[in-house]
Design a protein around this motif. Structure first.
Motif, PDB file in Angstrom:
ATOM      1  N   ARG A   1       6.586  14.077   0.951  1.00  0.00           N
ATOM      2  CA  ARG A   1       7.177  12.767   0.693  1.00  0.00           C
ATOM      3  C   ARG A   1       6.121  11.657   0.719  1.00  0.00           C
ATOM      4  N   ARG A   2       6.474  10.560   0.073  1.00  0.00           N
ATOM      5  CA  ARG A   2       5.583   9.411  -0.056  1.00  0.00           C
ATOM      6  C   ARG A   2       6.048   8.297   0.886  1.00  0.00           C
ATOM      7  N   LEU A   3       5.085   7.569   1.444  1.00  0.00           N
ATOM      8  CA  LEU A   3       5.360   6.430   2.323  1.00  0.00           C
ATOM      9  C   LEU A   3       4.744   5.179   1.714  1.00  0.00           C
ATOM     10  N   SER A   4       5.496   4.094   1.719  1.00  0.00           N
ATOM     11  CA  SER A   4       4.987   2.821   1.209  1.00  0.00           C
ATOM     12  C   SER A   4       5.197   1.729   2.250  1.00  0.00           C
ATOM     13  N   VAL A   5       4.222   0.835   2.328  1.00  0.00           N
ATOM     14  CA  VAL A   5       4.297  -0.331   3.208  1.00  0.00           C
ATOM     15  C   VAL A   5       4.151  -1.567   2.331  1.00  0.00           C
TER      16      VAL A   5
ATOM     17  N   VAL B   1       8.927  -0.935   5.371  1.00  0.00           N
ATOM     18  CA  VAL B   1       8.352   0.404   5.221  1.00  0.00           C
ATOM     19  C   VAL B   1       9.432   1.320   4.648  1.00  0.00           C
ATOM     20  N   GLN B   2       9.080   2.081   3.608  1.00  0.00           N
ATOM     21  CA  GLN B   2      10.055   2.967   2.976  1.00  0.00           C
ATOM     22  C   GLN B   2       9.420   4.321   2.673  1.00  0.00           C
ATOM     23  N   ALA B   3      10.235   5.376   2.771  1.00  0.00           N
ATOM     24  CA  ALA B   3       9.816   6.735   2.384  1.00  0.00           C
ATOM     25  C   ALA B   3      10.844   7.303   1.411  1.00  0.00           C
ATOM     26  N   ASN B   4      10.382   8.130   0.505  1.00  0.00           N
ATOM     27  CA  ASN B   4      11.310   8.716  -0.471  1.00  0.00           C
ATOM     28  C   ASN B   4      11.912  10.022   0.065  1.00  0.00           C
ATOM     29  N   PHE B   5      12.479   9.918   1.272  1.00  0.00           N
ATOM     30  CA  PHE B   5      13.184  11.053   1.867  1.00  0.00           C
ATOM     31  C   PHE B   5      14.509  11.282   1.137  1.00  0.00           C
ATOM     32  N   GLY B   6      14.879  12.541   1.002  1.00  0.00           N
ATOM     33  CA  GLY B   6      16.217  12.859   0.562  1.00  0.00           C
ATOM     34  C   GLY B   6      17.198  12.735   1.721  1.00  0.00           C
TER      35      GLY B   6
ATOM     36  N   VAL C   1       0.862  -1.197   0.000  1.00  0.00           N
ATOM     37  CA  VAL C   1       0.000   0.000   0.000  1.00  0.00           C
ATOM     38  C   VAL C   1       0.890   1.235   0.000  1.00  0.00           C
ATOM     39  N   ASP C   2       0.356   2.318  -0.537  1.00  0.00           N
ATOM     40  CA  ASP C   2       1.125   3.538  -0.761  1.00  0.00           C
ATOM     41  C   ASP C   2       0.356   4.718  -0.173  1.00  0.00           C
ATOM     42  N   PHE C   3       1.080   5.663   0.462  1.00  0.00           N
ATOM     43  CA  PHE C   3       0.420   6.794   1.114  1.00  0.00           C
ATOM     44  C   PHE C   3       1.095   8.113   0.723  1.00  0.00           C
ATOM     45  N   SER C   4       0.269   9.051   0.353  1.00  0.00           N
ATOM     46  CA  SER C   4       0.731  10.433   0.220  1.00  0.00           C
ATOM     47  C   SER C   4       0.249  11.210   1.446  1.00  0.00           C
ATOM     48  N   TYR C   5       0.635  12.483   1.539  1.00  0.00           N
ATOM     49  CA  TYR C   5       0.236  13.282   2.699  1.00  0.00           C
ATOM     50  C   TYR C   5      -1.287  13.442   2.757  1.00  0.00           C
TER      51      TYR C   5
ATOM     52  N   LYS D   1       5.987  -2.285  -0.256  1.00  0.00           N
ATOM     53  CA  LYS D   1       6.419  -2.005  -1.621  1.00  0.00           C
ATOM     54  C   LYS D   1       7.499  -0.936  -1.570  1.00  0.00           C
ATOM     55  N   ASN D   2       8.220  -0.763  -2.657  1.00  0.00           N
ATOM     56  CA  ASN D   2       9.313   0.209  -2.653  1.00  0.00           C
ATOM     57  C   ASN D   2       8.845   1.561  -3.179  1.00  0.00           C
ATOM     58  N   THR D   3       9.492   2.626  -2.675  1.00  0.00           N
ATOM     59  CA  THR D   3       9.271   3.962  -3.230  1.00  0.00           C
ATOM     60  C   THR D   3      10.378   4.337  -4.212  1.00  0.00           C
ATOM     61  N   ASN D   4      11.549   3.714  -4.070  1.00  0.00           N
ATOM     62  CA  ASN D   4      12.703   4.012  -4.928  1.00  0.00           C
ATOM     63  C   ASN D   4      13.484   2.730  -5.201  1.00  0.00           C
ATOM     64  N   THR D   5      14.374   2.791  -6.188  1.00  0.00           N
ATOM     65  CA  THR D   5      15.017   1.590  -6.706  1.00  0.00           C
ATOM     66  C   THR D   5      16.188   1.075  -5.868  1.00  0.00           C
ATOM     67  N   ASN D   6      16.480   1.711  -4.732  1.00  0.00           N
ATOM     68  CA  ASN D   6      17.524   1.129  -3.882  1.00  0.00           C
ATOM     69  C   ASN D   6      17.069  -0.194  -3.259  1.00  0.00           C
TER      70      ASN D   6
END
Length: 272
Positions: free
Chosen positions: A235-239, A157-162, A100-104, A241-246
């Motif tokens: 920023r986006r939060l995912s549970v 759990v991943q977020a696309n934080f810089g 699942v994916d979450f925006s603000y 699943k990935n938000t970025n390719t790392n």
């Protein structure tokens, strides 16, 4: 004399091909016994695999294969249970790579405290902002009034934080385990930004519920984004699943293990 002998043979053939009844005037099979049957020797049935007669083994039963087929020998086993002891009756694991994916904008405006909102037995439909991890929604069966069901949920759990190197940017999230859409366990955590880009963390939780009613029950897992700080609203939060390719969705996938222990009340026999 020849005619008499022929008549006797014909009558014998008719008797052999006719239905024979013992203690009944209207037999319903080639041999119909209305009463007790005492066998002093063996019973043999046709083994269709090699066209031989089989007398079976000790403690085997004759099992019908339906009309037109000879019965076969089967072994009957009854599980050995000790009274008042729990036994593992159901054990299975499920996985999900969609997550699942979450925006603000998915973050609920919680008017009450989290302690007042996240209470045992709360229905999933009344928890605003929760999204169900669909692949983990499964049915389980309970056969006894005395049972304990254990659930182990694991995900990433991943977020696309810089990479800002501070902890001011973070997101609160919560995941719940539900039975029949009722909350039985919840864990909340916080994912913080750090010196690395696109941080992720492993989330584990274990739930328990006792004495579910007999029958089928739906087990499910749902999560929510419940708070954002610093630059997190962008920023986006995912549970699961990935938000970025790392990382990828294989690494981030969710799993749920279910074990149901029961004090058996019905001793179901097993034929093999």
């Amino acid at each position: 004399m020849k005619n008499i002998f022929s008549t006797i043979l014909l009558a014998s053939g008719l008797m052999l091909s006719a239905q024979v009844g013992i203690n009944t005037d209207s037999p319903k099979a080639q041999l119909d016994v209305n009463g007790d049957l005492n066998l002093r020797d063996k019973i043999a049935v046709l083994d269709a695999t090699d066209n031989t007669l089989s007398i079976g083994n000790n403690d085997q039963l004759l099992v019908s294969q339906g009309e037109g087929y000879a019965p076969i020998w089967k072994t009957l086993r009854i599980p050995e249970y000790e009274p008042n002891k729990f036994y593992l009756i159901f054990n299975n694991s499920f996985s999900d790579k969609l997550g699942v994916d979450f925006s603000y904008s998915d973050e609920p405006n919680m008017s009450a405290s989290k302690g007042a909102t996240f209470t045992k037995g709360t229905s999933l439909g009344s928890l605003i902002g929760f999204k169900e991890i669909t692949g983990l929604s499964q049915n389980i069966s309970v056969f006894s009034t005395e049972s304990k069901a254990y659930f182990q949920f694991e995900t990433v759990v991943q977020a696309n934080f810089g990479s800002n190197g501070t902890t001011d940017t973070s997101i609160d999230y919560a995941c719940g385990i539900f039975v029949d859409d009722k909350l039985i366990n919840l864990r909340q955590n916080n994912l913080k930004a750090n010196s690395a880009q696109y941080p992720f963390m492993t989330h584990n939780q274990i739930g328990l519920i006792g004495n579910l009613s007999k029958g089928n029950h739906k087990v499910s897992v749902a999560c929510s984004r419940v708070g954002s700080y610093g630059d997190a609203p962008n920023r986006r939060l995912s549970v699961g699943k990935n938000t970025n390719t790392n990382i990828n969705n294989f690494i981030a996938q969710s799993s749920l293990k279910v074990e149901v222990y029961e004090v058996p009340q019905a001793f179901n026999t097993i034929i093999n």
